[in-house]
Design an enzyme around this catalytic site. Structure first.
Site, short mmCIF file in Angstrom:
data_model
loop_
_atom_site.label_atom_id
_atom_site.label_comp_id
_atom_site.label_asym_id
_atom_site.label_seq_id
_atom_site.Cartn_x
_atom_site.Cartn_y
_atom_site.Cartn_z
CG HIS A 80 -1.76 1.24 1.33
ND1 HIS A 80 -2.91 1.40 0.57
CD2 HIS A 80 -1.62 2.39 2.04
CE1 HIS A 80 -3.43 2.59 0.83
NE2 HIS A 80 -2.67 3.20 1.71
CG ASP A 159 -12.51 5.05 6.21
OD1 ASP A 159 -11.92 5.76 7.04
OD2 ASP A 159 -12.29 5.10 4.99
NE ARG A 166 -10.00 11.53 9.34
CZ ARG A 166 -9.21 10.70 8.64
NH1 ARG A 166 -9.67 9.53 8.23
NH2 ARG A 166 -7.99 11.03 8.35
CB SER A 181 -8.91 6.01 7.55
OG SER A 181 -9.28 6.13 6.21
CE LYS A 185 -9.76 3.39 3.51
NZ LYS A 185 -9.88 4.78 3.10
N1 URA Z 1 -6.09 7.58 2.99
C1 URA Z 1 -7.11 6.97 3.63
O1 URA Z 1 -7.60 5.96 3.16
N2 URA Z 1 -7.57 7.51 4.76
C2 URA Z 1 -7.05 8.61 5.32
O2 URA Z 1 -7.51 9.04 6.36
C3 URA Z 1 -5.99 9.24 4.65
C4 URA Z 1 -5.51 8.69 3.48
#
Ligand code: URA
Length: 430
Positions: A80, A159, A166, A181, A185
């Protein structure tokens, strides 16, 4: 909920029951936006322990669909990146690691701002399908060894709601919130091992290295506590990665690298991240051995063959590997010349990314259509000497009026007498 907000506002550690109550209320909409926002602000100021972050991550992960990849034999590894301009690393990396017999099931995203994400780049290949069912994804990884697709179901809906709040409450740049976050995922994608490329520098989400280190440490701790083998590399994003920025252009650069003539910085990052993946995948015992094995996939053609096999397995035209003209290209190639002689002292990744976006290579809104052929090709990088009038870069455009794009590029490049070139790899967080 008022009690939960109060506890965090006073700097207390939230219990798993409190965190789970919060995430459930987010998903079922039994907690209103203003109370979610208040807790987010309290988290922003008070922070979270590593255990709280893991509990939040797992609760968000469990709020949606997650993949079970146990039908795929072997240690599944994924990568990632927190994102950067010209960052096509996932593409060659997935093919090279898979060429060594390590299964790479990669769930990627689209881009918003700058150029496209990994999926957008792949869609520059005629016919390439990124939407795959879970069964087709698993089957492809079993038979081909690698697949790069978009999320198969609804991943971490908690999220999604939290992120939107946010965004409008100025609580995006909170390390616990970013880390939970990202990892909610990533863990949902069912991988066994994960290497995370945390970018730092002017063109990155984390501008300074200490913040990048804090985020990388949080990501690795959450991953480990969730049972993943996990490492992070902090790499530089002051200037674009590689020499090409744009969707087709980045597929071309991927193919060049797989043929053994890619740019040095991209190759170095791929080998660094990849050697950790090869060790995690159990195919090498040392990083040096992993690096050698990966380099061999370039010289023996196996990584290129793997990339072609992936393209064809996902409905794409594998002939692009030898015939780049099969991908969309821009009508005009316009040189941008050095206004003076000297050394490149800054080459803003952000600025170049925005110029590519202005050409149509990226999205400003989620439903914007991409122009795959456009982008920026760099002929010089940080620290390179230039002569006045020499081409610094080529603009690939489908428009003739480039006044604003050129102004943006001019503001993104400075030429001086001496440059400090930051290292590409800053740190490894174990
Ligand atoms: N990428 C994400 O998936 N979440 C965040 O909060 C910041 C970057």
């Amino acid at each position: 909920m008022v009690e939960v907000i109060d506890h965090k506002r006073q700097g207390q550690v939230l219990t798993p029951a409190e965190i789970n109550f919060f995430v459930e209320g987010v998903v079922t909409h039994t907690i209103p936006d203003y109370q979610i926002s208040a807790l987010l602000m309290a988290i922003y100021f008070q922070g979270m322990t590593s255990e709280e972050q893991t509990t939040l991550t797992m609760a968000m992960m469990n709020s949606g669909d997650h993949l079970d990849l146990s039908a795929i034999p072997g240690v599944k590894v994924d990568k990632h990146s927190t994102g950067g301009v010209g960052d096509k690393t996932s593409l060659p990396l997935a093919a090279m690691v898979a060429a060594l017999g390590i299964p790479v099931p990669m769930i990627s995203g689209r881009g918003l701002g700058h150029t496209g994400g990994t999926l957008d780049k792949l869609e520059a290949i005629p016919g390439f399908q990124v939407a795959r069912s879970e069964a087709a994804f698993i089957n492809q990884v079993k038979t081909t060894g690698v697949a790069i697709i978009g999320a198969t179901g609804e991943v971490a809906p908690a999220d999604k709601r939290i992120y939107a709040l946010r965004d409008v409450t100025d609580t995006v740049d909170s390390i616990p919130l970013i880390a939970s976050s990202i990892m909610s995922k990533k863990i949902a994608s069912g991988t066994d091992a994960l290497v995370i490329d945390v970018k730092t520098g002017a063109g990155a989400f984390m501008k300074d290295e200490s913040a990048a280190k804090e985020l990388a440490t949080a990501l690795v701790q959450i991953g480990r506590q969730a049972g993943l083998v996990c490492k992070a590399i902090i790499s530089d994003m002051n200037q674009p990665l590689g020499n090409k920025v744009g969707n087709t252009l980045e597929i071309e650069e991927t193919l060049d690298l797989l043929k053994g003539h890619g740019p040095a910085d991209l190759l170095e990052l791929v080998l660094t991240l990849g050697s950790h993946m090869v060790v995690m995948g159990g195919k090498a015992t040392t990083l040096a051995q992993g690096r050698e094995m990966l380099a061999a996939t370039l010289t023996d053609g196996s990584a290129l063959a793997k990339f072609k096999a992936m393209i064809e397995a996902q409905g794409g035209n594998g002939q692009v590997v030898t015939d780049y003209a099969l991908m969309p290209h821009a009508k005009y190639q316009v040189s941008f010349f050095a206004p003076q002689s000297g050394v490149i002292t800054s080459l803003s990744a952000d600025g170049i990314g925005i110029a590519a976006l202005m050409l149509g290579g990226g999205r400003q809104k989620a439903d914007d259509q991409l122009d795959y052929g456009v982008g920026i090709e760099l002929h010089k990088k940080l620290g390179d000497e230039v002569k006045a009038g020499e081409p610094l870069l080529t603009i690939h455009a489908n428009q003739t009026d480039l006044t604003e794009v050129k102004a943006r590029l001019a503001a993104s490049i400075t030429i001086g007498s001496a440059a400090t070139v930051p290292p590409l790899i800053h740190q490894v967080i174990e």
